[in-house]
Write an enzyme that holds these catalytic residues in place. Sequence first.
Site, PDB file in Angstrom:
ATOM      1  N   HIS A 175       0.841  -1.197   0.000  1.00 54.96           N
ATOM      2  CA  HIS A 175       0.000   0.000   0.000  1.00 54.96           C
ATOM      3  C   HIS A 175       0.876   1.247   0.000  1.00 54.96           C
ATOM      4  O   HIS A 175       2.082   1.186   0.243  1.00 54.96           O
ATOM      5  CB  HIS A 175      -0.947   0.010   1.198  1.00 54.96           C
ATOM      6  CG  HIS A 175      -0.279   0.098   2.533  1.00 54.96           C
ATOM      7  ND1 HIS A 175      -0.123  -0.971   3.384  1.00 54.96           N
ATOM      8  CD2 HIS A 175       0.297   1.155   3.178  1.00 54.96           C
ATOM      9  CE1 HIS A 175       0.511  -0.589   4.464  1.00 54.96           C
ATOM     10  NE2 HIS A 175       0.779   0.709   4.378  1.00 54.96           N
TER      11      HIS A 175
HETATM   12  P1  TYD Z   1      -2.001  -3.104   7.695  1.00 51.95           P
HETATM   13  O1  TYD Z   1      -1.730  -1.655   7.586  1.00 51.95           O
HETATM   14  O2  TYD Z   1      -2.871  -3.731   6.624  1.00 51.95           O
HETATM   15  O3  TYD Z   1      -0.636  -3.896   7.806  1.00 51.95           O
HETATM   16  P2  TYD Z   1       0.497  -4.150   6.691  1.00 51.95           P
HETATM   17  O4  TYD Z   1       0.396  -3.021   5.724  1.00 51.95           O
HETATM   18  O5  TYD Z   1       1.777  -4.152   7.454  1.00 51.95           O
HETATM   19  O6  TYD Z   1       0.244  -5.474   6.056  1.00 51.95           O
HETATM   20  O7  TYD Z   1      -2.634  -3.367   9.118  1.00 51.95           O
HETATM   21  C1  TYD Z   1      -2.960  -4.665   9.575  1.00 51.95           C
HETATM   22  C2  TYD Z   1      -4.168  -4.553  10.494  1.00 51.95           C
HETATM   23  O8  TYD Z   1      -3.876  -3.754  11.637  1.00 51.95           O
HETATM   24  C3  TYD Z   1      -5.374  -3.927   9.818  1.00 51.95           C
HETATM   25  O9  TYD Z   1      -6.522  -4.677  10.220  1.00 51.95           O
HETATM   26  C4  TYD Z   1      -5.444  -2.549  10.382  1.00 51.95           C
HETATM   27  C5  TYD Z   1      -4.791  -2.680  11.745  1.00 51.95           C
HETATM   28  N1  TYD Z   1      -4.062  -1.462  12.146  1.00 51.95           N
HETATM   29  C6  TYD Z   1      -4.554  -0.646  13.154  1.00 51.95           C
HETATM   30  O10 TYD Z   1      -5.625  -0.907  13.736  1.00 51.95           O
HETATM   31  N2  TYD Z   1      -3.835   0.430  13.531  1.00 51.95           N
HETATM   32  C7  TYD Z   1      -2.668   0.764  12.940  1.00 51.95           C
HETATM   33  O11 TYD Z   1      -2.033   1.771  13.311  1.00 51.95           O
HETATM   34  C8  TYD Z   1      -2.168  -0.061  11.867  1.00 51.95           C
HETATM   35  C9  TYD Z   1      -0.887   0.259  11.162  1.00 51.95           C
HETATM   36  C10 TYD Z   1      -2.908  -1.167  11.512  1.00 51.95           C
END
Ligand code: TYD
Length: 138
Positions: free
Chosen positions: A50
């Site tokens: 992303h």
């Molecule tokens: P995500 O940003 O999709 O992780 P990555 O990009 O590392 O694969 O986040 C994973 C999960 O955590 C998603 O359900 C959203 C949650 N999340 C939060 O609740 N707060 C946060 O600050 C972050 C970064 C993620």
Amino acid sequence: MINIGLLEFKHYTDEYGSLVALEENNNIPFDIKRVYYIYGVLTNVRRGFHSHKALDQALICVKGSVKILVKTHTEEEIYTLNSPTEALYIGPMIWREMYDFSEDAVLLVLASEKYDEADYIRKWEVYYPLAVDYFSKK
Ligand code: TYD
């Protein structure tokens, strides 16, 4: 690469061990509104995929190692983070993927805003034209 930078932190090391201090708008170049960390990632897992529209982040691998691919519509770079005394700064509109986590890796992330799903761009085909527009104005 635009909106990317490596930050090197001063560490206070003596016979008792080492300490690094992080301060917003000092050695971290933005307001710190959120801190999260990623750990327990299996070595064959790739995550991220992303960009953020407006977020500033600093990624610090405080333990172990991880590779970070950062890219725009025209450029890409790969960084290996394996030191608690350095951070990868990632500014707005940078696509990122994180992979090759060592078993013991702990990736600490400082962010300039609280969690906001509306700031995410999660599809490359959505990201691409927005990046063309954003970087043409930089
Ligand atoms: P995500 O940003 O999709 O992780 P990555 O990009 O590392 O694969 O986040 C994973 C999960 O955590 C998603 O359900 C959203 C949650 N999340 C939060 O609740 N707060 C946060 O600050 C972050 C970064 C993620």
